[in-house]
Scaffold this motif. Structure first.
Motif, mmCIF file in Angstrom:
data_model
loop_
_atom_site.group_PDB
_atom_site.id
_atom_site.type_symbol
_atom_site.label_atom_id
_atom_site.label_comp_id
_atom_site.label_asym_id
_atom_site.label_seq_id
_atom_site.Cartn_x
_atom_site.Cartn_y
_atom_site.Cartn_z
ATOM 1 N N HIS A 24 0.811 -1.074 0.006
ATOM 2 C CA HIS A 24 -0.034 0.043 0.056
ATOM 3 C C HIS A 24 0.918 1.366 -0.145
ATOM 4 O O HIS A 24 0.577 2.302 -0.667
ATOM 5 N N TYR A 60 -7.509 2.700 2.794
ATOM 6 C CA TYR A 60 -8.655 1.836 2.491
ATOM 7 C C TYR A 60 -8.654 0.696 3.543
ATOM 8 O O TYR A 60 -8.005 -0.176 3.358
ATOM 9 N N VAL A 106 -8.233 -2.461 -4.019
ATOM 10 C CA VAL A 106 -8.225 -1.124 -4.374
ATOM 11 C C VAL A 106 -7.931 -1.097 -5.811
ATOM 12 O O VAL A 106 -8.567 -0.057 -6.354
ATOM 13 N N ALA A 107 -6.961 -1.464 -6.475
ATOM 14 C CA ALA A 107 -6.764 -1.471 -7.644
ATOM 15 C C ALA A 107 -7.971 -1.640 -8.585
ATOM 16 O O ALA A 107 -8.445 -1.061 -9.523
ATOM 17 N N ASN A 108 -8.734 -2.973 -8.251
ATOM 18 C CA ASN A 108 -9.963 -3.236 -8.873
ATOM 19 C C ASN A 108 -10.978 -2.159 -8.972
ATOM 20 O O ASN A 108 -11.823 -1.808 -9.711
ATOM 21 N N ASP A 109 -11.159 -1.748 -7.710
ATOM 22 C CA ASP A 109 -12.224 -0.559 -7.381
ATOM 23 C C ASP A 109 -11.843 0.738 -8.160
ATOM 24 O O ASP A 109 -12.652 1.261 -8.715
ATOM 25 N N ARG A 110 -10.490 0.776 -8.372
ATOM 26 C CA ARG A 110 -10.159 2.222 -9.223
ATOM 27 C C ARG A 110 -10.288 1.925 -10.616
ATOM 28 O O ARG A 110 -11.033 2.811 -11.283
ATOM 29 N N ARG A 111 -10.198 0.775 -11.084
ATOM 30 C CA ARG A 111 -10.397 0.387 -12.607
ATOM 31 C C ARG A 111 -11.994 0.254 -12.811
ATOM 32 O O ARG A 111 -12.608 0.868 -14.014
ATOM 33 N N HIS A 113 -14.241 2.092 -11.198
ATOM 34 C CA HIS A 113 -14.650 3.543 -11.205
ATOM 35 C C HIS A 113 -14.214 4.096 -12.342
ATOM 36 O O HIS A 113 -15.243 5.067 -13.237
ATOM 37 N N GLN A 114 -13.058 3.918 -13.032
ATOM 38 C CA GLN A 114 -12.731 4.561 -14.315
ATOM 39 C C GLN A 114 -13.579 4.076 -15.315
ATOM 40 O O GLN A 114 -14.146 4.983 -16.321
#
Length: 166
Positions: A43, A121, A129-134, A136-137
């Motif tokens: 992180h 987070y 977190v990476a999956n959630d950011r993707r 969102h994008q």
């Protein structure tokens, strides 16, 4: 879930300038997206130098990291991802072992417990977190493709449309 790791090691006086140069190089690598930390489980991680608190005290090298998984697992991953960079950094510290097998144990023996640490987070892994950011994008791109008509919809309609899209 993130865990805190703090490793504090004394720097050898005759290696301080060399260590400062290595850490500058690492800083440039981090800025360029080539951090020497395990990407899938880190992180946050940084090395910092703490100045002497008395003339007799050594300069201290501190590694502060928030990571997923066990301490032993992360230190093993650090050895694999940082490789020779670890030798360049910790070779400037008193007692750094040359044998790779002993290095994780040496780092673990220099850890201090964290009374508290910040989690951006809580209860989320780096991967989550990476999956959630993707997501969102992608959701933003989907809404952009809907154009001005989407602005005429209520929040409930937009939410329903996004659920159907997923």
């Amino acid at each position: 879930m993130a865990r805190a790791l703090t490793v504090v090691t004394p720097v050898r006086d005759d290696h301080l300038q060399m260590l400062e140069g290595v850490l500058r190089t690492v800083s440039h690598e981090v800025d360029a997206g080539r951090a020497p930390f395990p990407r899938a489980t880190t992180h946050f991680a940084r090395w910092v130098l703490l100045p002497r608190v008395t003339p007799e005290a050594p300069v201290l090298l501190v590694l502060e990291a928030n990571h997923d998984g066990s301490q032993a697992g992360w230190l093993t991953e650090l050895g694999l991802s940082a490789g020779p960079r670890l030798d360049a950094i910790y070779g400037c510290c008193a007692g750094w072992p040359a044998e790779v097998a002993a290095q994780r144990t040496w780092l673990a023996s220099h850890t201090l417990p964290a009374a508290a640490f910040y989690q951006g987070y809580p209860d989320h892994t780096v991967q989550a977190v990476a999956n959630d950011r993707r997501l969102h994008q992608l959701a933003g791109q989907h809404l952009d493709q809907l154009g001005p008509a989407a602005r005429q919809r209520s929040a409930t309609e937009i939410r329903r449309g996004l659920r159907e899209w997923l």
